[in-house]
Scaffold this motif. Sequence first.
Motif, PDB file in Angstrom:
ATOM      1  N   UNK A  39      54.616  31.336  24.797  1.00  0.00           N
ATOM      2  CA  UNK A  39      55.051  30.144  23.771  1.00  0.00           C
ATOM      3  C   UNK A  39      54.465  29.283  24.432  1.00  0.00           C
ATOM      4  N   UNK A  40      54.956  28.166  24.405  1.00  0.00           N
ATOM      5  CA  UNK A  40      54.384  27.177  25.079  1.00  0.00           C
ATOM      6  C   UNK A  40      54.005  26.686  26.427  1.00  0.00           C
ATOM      7  N   UNK A  41      54.887  27.843  27.170  1.00  0.00           N
ATOM      8  CA  UNK A  41      54.928  27.585  28.273  1.00  0.00           C
ATOM      9  C   UNK A  41      53.623  28.355  29.516  1.00  0.00           C
ATOM     10  N   UNK A  42      52.873  28.267  30.188  1.00  0.00           N
ATOM     11  CA  UNK A  42      52.067  29.192  30.874  1.00  0.00           C
ATOM     12  C   UNK A  42      53.275  29.761  31.829  1.00  0.00           C
ATOM     13  N   UNK A  43      52.738  31.477  32.256  1.00  0.00           N
ATOM     14  CA  UNK A  43      53.308  31.398  33.149  1.00  0.00           C
ATOM     15  C   UNK A  43      51.715  32.347  34.318  1.00  0.00           C
ATOM     16  N   UNK A  44      52.450  32.472  35.815  1.00  0.00           N
ATOM     17  CA  UNK A  44      51.453  32.831  36.516  1.00  0.00           C
ATOM     18  C   UNK A  44      51.190  34.064  37.221  1.00  0.00           C
ATOM     19  N   UNK A  45      50.842  34.930  37.232  1.00  0.00           N
ATOM     20  CA  UNK A  45      50.593  36.476  37.499  1.00  0.00           C
ATOM     21  C   UNK A  45      49.631  36.395  38.923  1.00  0.00           C
ATOM     22  N   UNK A  46      49.959  37.394  39.263  1.00  0.00           N
ATOM     23  CA  UNK A  46      49.436  37.213  41.208  1.00  0.00           C
ATOM     24  C   UNK A  46      49.319  38.573  41.430  1.00  0.00           C
ATOM     25  N   UNK A  47      48.194  38.806  41.455  1.00  0.00           N
ATOM     26  CA  UNK A  47      47.821  40.409  41.909  1.00  0.00           C
ATOM     27  C   UNK A  47      46.791  40.272  42.448  1.00  0.00           C
ATOM     28  N   UNK A  48      47.547  40.848  44.096  1.00  0.00           N
ATOM     29  CA  UNK A  48      47.472  40.935  45.749  1.00  0.00           C
ATOM     30  C   UNK A  48      46.193  41.627  45.394  1.00  0.00           C
ATOM     31  N   UNK A  49      45.380  41.375  46.610  1.00  0.00           N
ATOM     32  CA  UNK A  49      44.751  42.423  47.175  1.00  0.00           C
ATOM     33  C   UNK A  49      44.502  43.802  47.999  1.00  0.00           C
ATOM     34  N   UNK A  50      44.264  44.853  47.377  1.00  0.00           N
ATOM     35  CA  UNK A  50      45.390  46.209  48.111  1.00  0.00           C
ATOM     36  C   UNK A  50      45.130  45.484  49.938  1.00  0.00           C
ATOM     37  N   UNK A  51      45.367  46.789  50.150  1.00  0.00           N
ATOM     38  CA  UNK A  51      45.747  46.301  51.552  1.00  0.00           C
ATOM     39  C   UNK A  51      45.495  47.978  52.222  1.00  0.00           C
ATOM     40  N   UNK A  52      46.267  48.764  51.348  1.00  0.00           N
ATOM     41  CA  UNK A  52      45.999  49.995  52.316  1.00  0.00           C
ATOM     42  C   UNK A  52      44.577  50.994  52.459  1.00  0.00           C
ATOM     43  N   UNK A  53      43.648  50.533  51.645  1.00  0.00           N
ATOM     44  CA  UNK A  53      42.313  50.867  51.775  1.00  0.00           C
ATOM     45  C   UNK A  53      41.269  49.809  51.327  1.00  0.00           C
ATOM     46  N   UNK A  54      39.740  50.150  51.894  1.00  0.00           N
ATOM     47  CA  UNK A  54      38.936  49.056  51.002  1.00  0.00           C
ATOM     48  C   UNK A  54      38.391  50.241  49.595  1.00  0.00           C
ATOM     49  N   UNK A  55      37.941  49.559  48.679  1.00  0.00           N
ATOM     50  CA  UNK A  55      37.037  50.160  47.949  1.00  0.00           C
ATOM     51  C   UNK A  55      37.101  51.405  48.650  1.00  0.00           C
ATOM     52  N   UNK A  56      35.166  51.165  49.143  1.00  0.00           N
ATOM     53  CA  UNK A  56      35.211  52.284  49.288  1.00  0.00           C
ATOM     54  C   UNK A  56      35.694  53.410  49.789  1.00  0.00           C
ATOM     55  N   UNK A  66      43.317  52.132  33.032  1.00  0.00           N
ATOM     56  CA  UNK A  66      42.168  52.618  34.211  1.00  0.00           C
ATOM     57  C   UNK A  66      41.553  51.192  35.094  1.00  0.00           C
ATOM     58  N   UNK A  67      42.286  50.904  34.743  1.00  0.00           N
ATOM     59  CA  UNK A  67      42.068  49.309  36.258  1.00  0.00           C
ATOM     60  C   UNK A  67      43.012  49.280  37.363  1.00  0.00           C
ATOM     61  N   UNK A  68      44.377  50.227  37.002  1.00  0.00           N
ATOM     62  CA  UNK A  68      44.729  50.723  38.192  1.00  0.00           C
ATOM     63  C   UNK A  68      44.251  52.099  39.453  1.00  0.00           C
ATOM     64  N   UNK A  69      43.769  52.543  38.061  1.00  0.00           N
ATOM     65  CA  UNK A  69      43.078  54.226  38.753  1.00  0.00           C
ATOM     66  C   UNK A  69      41.358  53.620  39.419  1.00  0.00           C
ATOM     67  N   UNK A  70      40.553  52.680  38.934  1.00  0.00           N
ATOM     68  CA  UNK A  70      39.725  52.244  39.682  1.00  0.00           C
ATOM     69  C   UNK A  70      40.480  51.327  40.723  1.00  0.00           C
ATOM     70  N   UNK A  71      41.548  51.002  41.267  1.00  0.00           N
ATOM     71  CA  UNK A  71      41.850  49.415  42.563  1.00  0.00           C
ATOM     72  C   UNK A  71      41.403  48.684  41.296  1.00  0.00           C
ATOM     73  N   UNK A  72      41.519  48.236  40.831  1.00  0.00           N
ATOM     74  CA  UNK A  72      40.977  47.092  40.307  1.00  0.00           C
ATOM     75  C   UNK A  72      41.646  45.858  39.065  1.00  0.00           C
ATOM     76  N   UNK A  73      41.074  44.832  39.013  1.00  0.00           N
ATOM     77  CA  UNK A  73      42.089  44.094  38.525  1.00  0.00           C
ATOM     78  C   UNK A  73      42.011  43.952  36.804  1.00  0.00           C
ATOM     79  N   UNK A  74      42.993  43.833  36.110  1.00  0.00           N
ATOM     80  CA  UNK A  74      42.447  44.320  34.779  1.00  0.00           C
ATOM     81  C   UNK A  74      41.604  43.328  33.971  1.00  0.00           C
ATOM     82  N   UNK A  75      40.976  41.990  34.603  1.00  0.00           N
ATOM     83  CA  UNK A  75      39.862  41.215  34.435  1.00  0.00           C
ATOM     84  C   UNK A  75      38.636  41.933  35.145  1.00  0.00           C
TER      85      UNK A  75
END
Length: 168
Positions: A70-87, A122-131
Amino acid sequence: MDLAPYVDHLRRELAIAAGAGGEEARALAERLAATLESATRLALLEALSAAADEITQDLAPGSVEVRLRGRDPAFVVTPPPTAQTYEEERPSAPPPPDVDDGGTSRISLRVPEHLKPRIDEAAARDGLSVNAWLVRAVSAALDPGDAARRSGRRPPQQTGNRYSGWVR
């Protein structure tokens, strides 16, 4: 986040400042305040977006997004993964594209409704944010040979305006 209190506060401050100039200045300020509301909202949204970008840089690989409902912004926070690193999580996947220390640009991307859940998956499967996933997809599309070298795969065949090959 409701921007109305901030816009109203600015309107009151303008009226107070114009009051010192007399009745004519106050009337002019009231007319200007109505037209400045959308410009004020836009400036606030740009400031919030810039702040979210700065926070995202410090939070990487997590992210903070500003979404407009609408006319109001909202924040969406995606925390970094904590269990494993990307590699550790995906050893056969190519690393995220190299990011130079230069600035980032903001664009709005509108995708058909049926693609949004597939992009999220697809982003979740790769462990990434959508961006981050979209940045990787765009990078691979713009320089397919480079992405293939990083992943050890053949570059896709290009014929005219069509591409053929495998996408992960």
